[in-house]
Write an enzyme that holds these catalytic residues in place. Structure first.
Site, PDB file in Angstrom:
ATOM      1  N   GLU A   1     -12.001  29.663  53.171  1.00 23.25           N
ATOM      2  CA  GLU A   1     -13.040  28.552  53.230  1.00 23.25           C
ATOM      3  C   GLU A   1     -14.182  28.960  52.326  1.00 23.25           C
ATOM      4  O   GLU A   1     -15.530  29.018  52.825  1.00 23.25           O
ATOM      5  CB  GLU A   1     -13.551  28.483  54.414  1.00 23.25           C
ATOM      6  CG  GLU A   1     -12.439  27.709  55.265  1.00 23.25           C
ATOM      7  CD  GLU A   1     -12.696  27.162  56.935  1.00 23.25           C
ATOM      8  OE1 GLU A   1     -13.576  27.791  57.295  1.00 23.25           O
ATOM      9  OE2 GLU A   1     -12.158  26.332  57.423  1.00 23.25           O
TER      10      GLU A   1
ATOM     11  N   GLU B   1      -4.421  26.615  57.884  1.00 20.18           N
ATOM     12  CA  GLU B   1      -5.224  26.529  59.119  1.00 20.18           C
ATOM     13  C   GLU B   1      -5.153  25.225  59.787  1.00 20.18           C
ATOM     14  O   GLU B   1      -5.244  24.114  58.779  1.00 20.18           O
ATOM     15  CB  GLU B   1      -6.560  27.133  59.253  1.00 20.18           C
ATOM     16  CG  GLU B   1      -6.932  28.209  59.170  1.00 20.18           C
ATOM     17  CD  GLU B   1      -8.428  28.693  59.119  1.00 20.18           C
ATOM     18  OE1 GLU B   1      -9.117  28.021  59.820  1.00 20.18           O
ATOM     19  OE2 GLU B   1      -8.735  29.837  58.311  1.00 20.18           O
TER      20      GLU B   1
HETATM   21  C1  BGP Z   1     -12.317  27.899  60.210  1.00 14.18           C
HETATM   22  C2  BGP Z   1     -12.351  29.212  60.031  1.00 14.18           C
HETATM   23  C3  BGP Z   1     -11.669  30.083  60.876  1.00 14.18           C
HETATM   24  C4  BGP Z   1     -11.406  29.501  62.335  1.00 14.18           C
HETATM   25  C5  BGP Z   1     -11.452  27.936  62.279  1.00 14.18           C
HETATM   26  C6  BGP Z   1     -11.841  27.338  63.845  1.00 14.18           C
HETATM   27  O1  BGP Z   1     -13.531  27.286  59.674  1.00 14.18           O
HETATM   28  O2  BGP Z   1     -11.563  29.760  58.788  1.00 14.18           O
HETATM   29  O3  BGP Z   1     -12.043  30.993  60.783  1.00 14.18           O
HETATM   30  O4  BGP Z   1     -12.216  30.015  63.183  1.00 14.18           O
HETATM   31  O5  BGP Z   1     -12.246  27.305  61.369  1.00 14.18           O
HETATM   32  O6  BGP Z   1     -13.030  27.254  64.015  1.00 14.18           O
HETATM   33  P1  BGP Z   1     -13.496  27.560  65.569  1.00 14.18           P
HETATM   34  O7  BGP Z   1     -13.092  29.078  65.506  1.00 14.18           O
HETATM   35  O8  BGP Z   1     -15.134  27.649  65.248  1.00 14.18           O
HETATM   36  O9  BGP Z   1     -13.170  26.581  66.343  1.00 14.18           O
END
Ligand code: BGP
Length: 475
Positions: free
Chosen positions: A177, A369
């Site tokens: 990201e 993701e």
């Molecule tokens: C993205 C990231 C992850 C992950 C995900 C979910 O931004 O790449 O590392 O954590 O989001 O977000 P969160 O963990 O804040 O729910």
């Protein structure tokens, strides 16, 4: 879906690995990101971690201790039938301060064993080289990616892992990201601000340094093994105009560009003209090395990977209710319901996002993701009935398959986020769970770390076994 479609799951070292002192690992930024009210100012780079109170809880230091549980976790992934698994290396496990001349062999050996364990089950490793991670020593000495000095150090780290895993890993992602740097600069890239800093300039300079480092890593990867596939990674989610008022439409286009900017450079090899204009308007003169433009042009990525949690929505007048969702400020879309954390749920948005990215870049895409963060409870019979998660994933998989089958998007694979419960990046909570596998641990760090299969575990196993065919039958 094509026969070699890579169904799997995704995690990252900073949120699941733990073992923060094992094998001579050096401190990393995640080790100083706290749980609680100070988390946001630290992640934004406006508070100094050295000012945190002594009794601070740092959830990433132990996380779910995948360091100590990886064999068990990988066996569970294999049981679900994973074809691939996306994870990240901890840079400071391999170079504890980032500046050693020789890598830390114990750290490399850990990843070698880890990868061998995946290969034992025919699970293709997909490695993120840098997922919200950098040795803390480089933050302290150079201000992290603010400085070009970090570029050769990153390259050295890349060289070591590319050589070591030349015959074991094919898919690499340079920075997770990359656009997160603009929103949470410390979490995304180890950037802290001092008084008097021109915040936007610091961010764009750090972004430039990362973009050059990413392109140089692509070059190096292809020299070491021409079969390597190297991708960039975008926190994606199309921005909708709140209405058909042209002002709203124009605002949504601008917001999309803020995110596309990075991928435009990584996939097309040059700064887009709108970005040059923004820099010009803001009076920002970047420090661009003589070779940078050539390096960016000649070393574009092989594929584009993305995270998708939700779409976004904007109104030009800035009025109305705001909506949550992956740190990107957004207007509330009245057509969508939201998760327990206020993130909109929009499966059609995934189809729209995939089409927009494929139209723009014409390169293979990889969803690395996607998922629903939700509270899970263990039923009296000891099971976790996470039908809400199945609903979310099912509708998104269906939208993804429509993008492939109906629209012709070239998609390599799908790895839902947090396939085993882990620490949330934005909140530092354990209770925001994404997994098919439950991990017994709470927000205060208590628990046995025992792993339990959820209902979604059995459901996802079936999805993979039928190559998604069973999802097609839902309404
Ligand atoms: C993205 C990231 C992850 C992950 C995900 C979910 O931004 O790449 O590392 O954590 O989001 O977000 P969160 O963990 O804040 O729910």
């Amino acid at each position: 879906m094509r026969k070699d479609f890579l169904w799997g799951g995704a995690t990252a070292a900073n949120q699941c690995e733990g073992g923060w002192k094992a094998d001579g690992r050096g401190m990393a930024i995640v080790d100083v990101i706290p749980h609680g009210k100070n988390r946001m100012p630290i992640m934004e780079g406006i508070m100094d971690y050295r000012e945190l109170p002594e009794d601070t809880n740092y959830p990433g230091r132990e996380a779910i201790d995948m360091y100590g549980h990886y064999k068990e976790d990988i066996a569970l992934f294999a049981e679900m039938g994973f074809k691939c698994y996306r994870f990240s290396f901890s840079w400071s496990r391999i170079f504890p301060t980032g500046e050693e001349t020789e890598p830390n062999e114990a750290g490399l050996k850990f990843y070698e064993d880890f990868i061998d364990e995946l290969l034992k089950y025919n699970i293709e490793p997909v490695v993120t080289i840098c997922h919200f991670d950098i040795p803390l020593a480089l933050v302290e000495k150079y201000g992290s990616w603010k400085s070009r000095k970090v570029i050769p150090l990153f390259l050295n780290y890349c060289r070591v892992v590319f050589e070591r895993f030349k015959n074991k890993v094919c898919y690499w992602i340079t920075f997770n990201e990359i656009n997160m740097l603009m929103h949470l600069p410390f979490m995304g890239a180890g950037i802290r601000f001092s008084e008097g800093d021109h915040v936007l300039k610091v961010k764009y300079q750090a972004a430039h340094n990362e973009l050059v480092a990413s392109a140089m890593a692509v070059k190096l990867a292809h020299e070491i093994n021409p079969k390597f596939q190297v991708g960039c990674m975008l926190a994606a989610g199309s921005v909708y105009p709140y209405s058909c008022n042209p002002e709203d439409v124009w605002e949504s286009l601008k917001r999309d560009r803020e995110n596309y900017f990075f991928i435009d450079v990584q996939a097309r090899g040059e700064y887009p003209v709108y970005a040059k204009k923004i820099l010009e308007r803001e009076g920002i003169h970047l420090d661009i090395g003589t070779e940078d433009i050539k390096i960016l042009k000649e070393n574009t990525v092989d594929f584009i990977s993305l995270s998708y949690y939700n779409s976004r929505c904007v109104r030009a007048d800035g009025q109305g209710e705001a909506s949550g969702g992956n740190v990107f400020a957004s207007a509330k879309n009245p057509y969508l319901r939201c998760s327990q954390w206020g993130w909109p749920i929009d499966p059609m948005g995934l189809r729209i996002t995939l089409n927009a990215l494929y139209d723009r870049y014409q390169k293979p895409l990889f969803i690395v993701e996607n998922g629903l963060g939700a509270v899970d409870t263990i039923d009296e019979d000891g099971n976790i009935y996470d039908d809400y998660r199945i609903d979310y994933l099912q509708s998104h998989i269906k939208a993804m398959m429509d993008a492939v089958d109906e629209d012709g998007v070239d998609l390599i694979g799908y790895t839902p986020w947090g396939c085993v419960d882990l620490i949330s990046a934005t909140t530092g909570e354990m209770s925001k769970r994404y997994g098919f596998i439950y991990v017994d641990k709470d927000d205060m760090g208590n628990g046995t770390l025992k792993r339990i299969r959820k209902k979604s575990f059995h459901w996802y196993k079936e999805v993979i076994a039928t190559n998604g065919e069973n999802v097609k039958t839902i309404d």
